[in-house]
Write a protein that holds these residues in place. Structure first.
Motif, PDB file in Angstrom:
ATOM      1  N   MET A 213      -8.275 -23.806  76.424  1.00 50.73           N
ATOM      2  CA  MET A 213      -8.915 -22.768  75.617  1.00 50.73           C
ATOM      3  C   MET A 213      -8.170 -21.455  75.813  1.00 50.73           C
ATOM      4  N   GLY A 214      -8.170 -20.641  74.753  1.00 48.28           N
ATOM      5  CA  GLY A 214      -7.523 -19.342  74.808  1.00 48.28           C
ATOM      6  C   GLY A 214      -8.499 -18.215  74.519  1.00 48.28           C
ATOM      7  N   LYS A 215      -8.330 -17.107  75.226  1.00 45.83           N
ATOM      8  CA  LYS A 215      -9.127 -15.904  75.002  1.00 45.83           C
ATOM      9  C   LYS A 215      -8.188 -14.773  74.628  1.00 45.83           C
ATOM     10  N   ALA A 216      -8.428 -14.126  73.482  1.00 48.26           N
ATOM     11  CA  ALA A 216      -7.563 -13.053  73.013  1.00 48.26           C
ATOM     12  C   ALA A 216      -7.653 -11.836  73.931  1.00 48.26           C
ATOM     13  N   VAL A 217      -6.494 -11.292  74.271  1.00 43.19           N
ATOM     14  CA  VAL A 217      -6.405 -10.066  75.051  1.00 43.19           C
ATOM     15  C   VAL A 217      -5.957  -8.953  74.111  1.00 43.19           C
ATOM     16  N   ASN A 218      -6.745  -7.875  74.027  1.00 38.13           N
ATOM     17  CA  ASN A 218      -6.467  -6.755  73.123  1.00 38.13           C
ATOM     18  C   ASN A 218      -6.436  -7.197  71.656  1.00 38.13           C
ATOM     19  N   PRO A 219      -7.467  -7.894  71.201  1.00 38.94           N
ATOM     20  CA  PRO A 219      -7.499  -8.358  69.805  1.00 38.94           C
ATOM     21  C   PRO A 219      -7.727  -7.201  68.837  1.00 38.94           C
ATOM     22  N   ASP A 220      -7.317  -7.402  67.592  1.00 37.07           N
ATOM     23  CA  ASP A 220      -7.484  -6.362  66.580  1.00 37.07           C
ATOM     24  C   ASP A 220      -8.793  -6.502  65.809  1.00 37.07           C
ATOM     25  N   LYS A 221      -9.604  -7.499  66.166  1.00 41.94           N
ATOM     26  CA  LYS A 221     -10.903  -7.725  65.537  1.00 41.94           C
ATOM     27  C   LYS A 221     -11.777  -8.474  66.531  1.00 41.94           C
ATOM     28  N   GLU A 222     -13.036  -8.622  66.208  1.00 44.11           N
ATOM     29  CA  GLU A 222     -13.920  -9.370  67.103  1.00 44.11           C
ATOM     30  C   GLU A 222     -13.376 -10.785  67.282  1.00 44.11           C
ATOM     31  N   ALA A 223     -13.270 -11.206  68.514  1.00 47.54           N
ATOM     32  CA  ALA A 223     -12.610 -12.480  68.804  1.00 47.54           C
ATOM     33  C   ALA A 223     -13.529 -13.438  69.549  1.00 47.54           C
ATOM     34  N   ILE A 224     -13.308 -14.718  69.324  1.00 47.65           N
ATOM     35  CA  ILE A 224     -13.978 -15.762  70.088  1.00 47.65           C
ATOM     36  C   ILE A 224     -12.905 -16.629  70.733  1.00 47.65           C
ATOM     37  N   GLU A 225     -13.273 -17.354  71.770  1.00 42.23           N
ATOM     38  CA  GLU A 225     -12.336 -18.286  72.378  1.00 42.23           C
ATOM     39  C   GLU A 225     -12.070 -19.438  71.416  1.00 42.23           C
ATOM     40  N   ASN A 226     -10.821 -19.921  71.433  1.00 40.27           N
ATOM     41  CA  ASN A 226     -10.417 -21.026  70.572  1.00 40.27           C
ATOM     42  C   ASN A 226      -9.577 -22.021  71.354  1.00 40.27           C
ATOM     43  N   PRO A 227      -9.663 -23.300  71.011  1.00 43.71           N
ATOM     44  CA  PRO A 227      -8.765 -24.267  71.638  1.00 43.71           C
ATOM     45  C   PRO A 227      -7.312 -23.952  71.259  1.00 43.71           C
ATOM     46  N   VAL A 228      -6.400 -24.071  72.226  1.00 43.69           N
ATOM     47  CA  VAL A 228      -4.981 -23.808  71.968  1.00 43.69           C
ATOM     48  C   VAL A 228      -4.110 -25.044  72.187  1.00 43.69           C
ATOM     49  N   ALA A 229      -4.725 -26.141  72.627  1.00 43.55           N
ATOM     50  CA  ALA A 229      -3.994 -27.415  72.742  1.00 43.55           C
ATOM     51  C   ALA A 229      -5.001 -28.548  72.677  1.00 43.55           C
ATOM     52  N   TRP A 230      -4.638 -29.605  71.934  1.00 47.12           N
ATOM     53  CA  TRP A 230      -5.539 -30.746  71.809  1.00 47.12           C
ATOM     54  C   TRP A 230      -4.745 -32.014  71.526  1.00 47.12           C
ATOM     55  N   THR A 231      -5.425 -33.122  71.718  1.00 40.23           N
ATOM     56  CA  THR A 231      -4.864 -34.435  71.398  1.00 40.23           C
ATOM     57  C   THR A 231      -5.822 -35.143  70.443  1.00 40.23           C
ATOM     58  N   GLY A 232      -5.403 -36.299  69.989  1.00 41.55           N
ATOM     59  CA  GLY A 232      -6.254 -37.066  69.090  1.00 41.55           C
ATOM     60  C   GLY A 232      -5.457 -38.107  68.341  1.00 41.55           C
ATOM     61  N   THR A 233      -6.061 -38.610  67.286  1.00 41.60           N
ATOM     62  CA  THR A 233      -5.419 -39.582  66.404  1.00 41.60           C
ATOM     63  C   THR A 233      -5.482 -39.027  64.993  1.00 41.60           C
ATOM     64  N   ASN A 234      -4.338 -39.016  64.300  1.00 38.63           N
ATOM     65  CA  ASN A 234      -4.330 -38.422  62.960  1.00 38.63           C
ATOM     66  C   ASN A 234      -4.766 -39.425  61.892  1.00 38.63           C
ATOM     67  N   SER A 235      -4.728 -38.985  60.652  1.00 38.81           N
ATOM     68  CA  SER A 235      -5.238 -39.812  59.555  1.00 38.81           C
ATOM     69  C   SER A 235      -4.393 -41.060  59.299  1.00 38.81           C
ATOM     70  N   GLY A 237      -3.325 -42.876  61.947  1.00 42.19           N
ATOM     71  CA  GLY A 237      -3.468 -43.682  63.159  1.00 42.19           C
ATOM     72  C   GLY A 237      -2.474 -43.325  64.242  1.00 42.19           C
ATOM     73  N   GLY A 238      -1.712 -42.253  64.045  1.00 41.17           N
ATOM     74  CA  GLY A 238      -0.716 -41.844  65.026  1.00 41.17           C
ATOM     75  C   GLY A 238      -1.296 -40.941  66.105  1.00 41.17           C
ATOM     76  N   ARG A 239      -0.761 -41.067  67.289  1.00 41.41           N
ATOM     77  CA  ARG A 239      -1.166 -40.214  68.399  1.00 41.41           C
ATOM     78  C   ARG A 239      -0.700 -38.787  68.144  1.00 41.41           C
ATOM     79  N   VAL A 240      -1.550 -37.809  68.476  1.00 35.08           N
ATOM     80  CA  VAL A 240      -1.271 -36.397  68.189  1.00 35.08           C
ATOM     81  C   VAL A 240      -1.314 -35.553  69.465  1.00 35.08           C
ATOM     82  N   PHE A 241      -0.363 -34.632  69.575  1.00 37.28           N
ATOM     83  CA  PHE A 241      -0.499 -33.493  70.494  1.00 37.28           C
ATOM     84  C   PHE A 241      -0.148 -32.256  69.693  1.00 37.28           C
ATOM     85  N   MET A 242      -1.048 -31.272  69.697  1.00 34.35           N
ATOM     86  CA  MET A 242      -0.830 -30.034  68.960  1.00 34.35           C
ATOM     87  C   MET A 242      -1.154 -28.846  69.855  1.00 34.35           C
ATOM     88  N   THR A 243      -0.312 -27.819  69.797  1.00 35.18           N
ATOM     89  CA  THR A 243      -0.611 -26.561  70.461  1.00 35.18           C
ATOM     90  C   THR A 243      -0.344 -25.408  69.512  1.00 35.18           C
TER      91      THR A 243
END
Length: 290
Positions: A213-235, A237-243
């Motif tokens: 998870m990522g937390k914005a430091v000095n954001p220019d608008k109201e910010a919430i934490e967001n995932p910055v890396a994840w895995t899974g299976t795409n449409s 059927g392939g293995r996924v890693f995304m950041t």
């Protein structure tokens, strides 16, 4: 004498069979996985950072790599030569931004995705393509979603945006994923220069596993934490890693380097290396968008 000759013949056949079997096993064992990097991103110098990752994979981890680049330079949106290499790839790694590739080049990416082989993406690959409305290839604008479980392009109904170029991001491991092999040796908390991308509330797609998870430091608008890396299976059927990280200064950070090396192994179905080969010397500048 006849029985003896038959016995010798059987010994020779057995020897040849055994030798052939051992040779086949040795050849199979010696085959290096091929990782193909596809780059072209205007802004983040992916065509300079990823070759350094590729070199480390070859030198330290026994892999074979090919790095493809937009031509004649990173701002060239309509040409990435050599995509036919994806036919033999065991893993395709994308760092793209707003490309408009011709149909014959897209066909190589399409064939790779439909093979169900693993896919890995960095940052702006959420909006890898940018075809105008009504273009026959407009569907590729949703590459982030159908290939990487990410938002389908920049802005729009998904609200995919960021928190300002002057901000940066504090990153932490999601506690439930502390023992995930991909996070082996990755610091529990670290800081990156990338300004945080907003992908919530609808992405990553349902069924994805959030790692960091990522937390914005000095954001220019109201910010919430967001995932910055994840895995899974795409449409497909392939293995996924995304950041959504990937600023060139991120590549200077040892936790990020290790995350990337680990993720490549994960994508290939290989054991995550327990022994870190050491921090990579990556000094690549950030460039302002065109």
């Amino acid at each position: 004498m006849k029985k003896f000759c038959v016995y010798l013949l059987l010994l020779v056949i057995a020897s040849i069979t055994c030798t052939g079997s051992l040779f086949a096993q040795s050849s199979k064992k010696a085959k290096k996985p091929l990782v193909v990097f596809v780059t072209g991103d205007h802004e983040y110098s992916g065509e300079e950072t990823l070759p350094l990752i590729a070199a480390a994979l070859e030198k330290d981890y026994g892999m074979k790599t090919i790095v493809l680049k937009a031509s004649p330079d990173h701002n060239s949106e309509e040409n990435i030569p050599g995509l036919e290499a994806l036919k033999d790839a065991d893993l395709a790694v994308f760092y793209l931004r707003w490309r408009r590739l011709p149909a014959d080049q897209l066909a190589h990416i399409d064939a790779y995705l439909k093979s169900g082989k693993p896919v890995m993406g960095f940052r702006t690959t959420t909006h890898a393509f940018h075809f105008p409305a009504g273009d026959p290839n407009e569907k590729w604008n949703a590459f982030g979603e159908f290939a990487l479980n990410a938002p389908p392009g920049w802005g729009g109904a998904a609200g995919h945006t960021h928190y300002g170029h002057e901000s940066s991001t504090d990153v932490h491991i999601i506690p439930a994923q502390a023992n995930n092999p991909i996070l082996t040796g990755v610091a529990t908390n670290f800081h990156v220069r990338s300004w945080l991308y907003r992908v919530l509330p609808d992405y990553p797609v349902k069924g994805s596993t959030w790692l960091l998870m990522g937390k914005a430091v000095n954001p220019d608008k109201e910010a919430i934490e967001n995932p910055v890396a994840w895995t899974g299976t795409n449409s497909f059927g392939g293995r996924v890693f995304m950041t959504t990280m990937g600023h060139p200064e991120d590549f200077q950070q040892e936790p990020f380097q290790r995350l990337v090396i680990n993720a490549v192994h994960y994508e290939l179905g290989l054991k995550i290396p327990k022994k870190w080969k050491g921090k990579l010397d990556i000094q690549v500048p950030y460039r302002v968008t065109k």
